[in-house]
Design a protein around this motif. Structure first.
Motif: not given
Length: 133
Positions: A97-103, A53-59, A1-13
């Motif tokens: 899927e490895g994504w977490r909220i940093a702030s 970052t150099k070694d992590m995907a981020g949005r 799933m895309s990061v968009q979809g993961i974030l959208q689902e987290a907000l809905r939940a």
């Protein structure tokens, strides 16, 4: 799933799992409804840019929740907007899927009249996400 979809689902939940909000709105939508009875919540599509970052995907991006209500005054809507803000603030940091909220920072909230006896509250946050692994 895309990061968009993961974030959208987290907000809905988060919104659906927050009893004061979920019990007071008729529905929580992730796209503008064709027909809906007020009050209802709408999760806007996130606007995301690279924040890696150099070694992590981020949005980094902006997320918004709008609550639509009717009435002569927005008294009930103020409470619903506060409940939505509480729900988002309590959202789990780990999204999947490895994504977490940093702030997560509330940027603004506003209530405006949309027409005769129709109101909308908008709350907008800046979110920063990182993906490990």
């Amino acid at each position: 799933m895309s990061v968009q979809g993961i974030l959208q689902e987290a907000l809905r939940a988060a919104l659906a799992g927050h009893a004061p909000l979920a019990g007071a709105v008729t529905a929580i939508f992730d796209a503008p409804p064709v027909r809906a009875a007020r009050p209802y919540a709408l999760i806007d599509e996130a606007v995301l840019v690279d924040w890696g970052t150099k070694d992590m995907a981020g949005r980094e991006g902006r997320i918004a929740v709008r609550i639509f209500d009717s009435g002569e005054r927005p008294v009930r809507l103020r409470g619903l907007a506060g409940a939505a803000e509480d729900a988002v603030a309590a959202m789990p940091v780990v999204l999947g899927e490895g994504w977490r909220i940093a702030s997560l920072v509330l940027l603004r909230s506003r209530i405006v009249r949309e027409g005769e006896a129709r109101w909308v509250a908008t709350s907008e946050w800046r979110v920063r996400l990182l993906r490990s692994g």
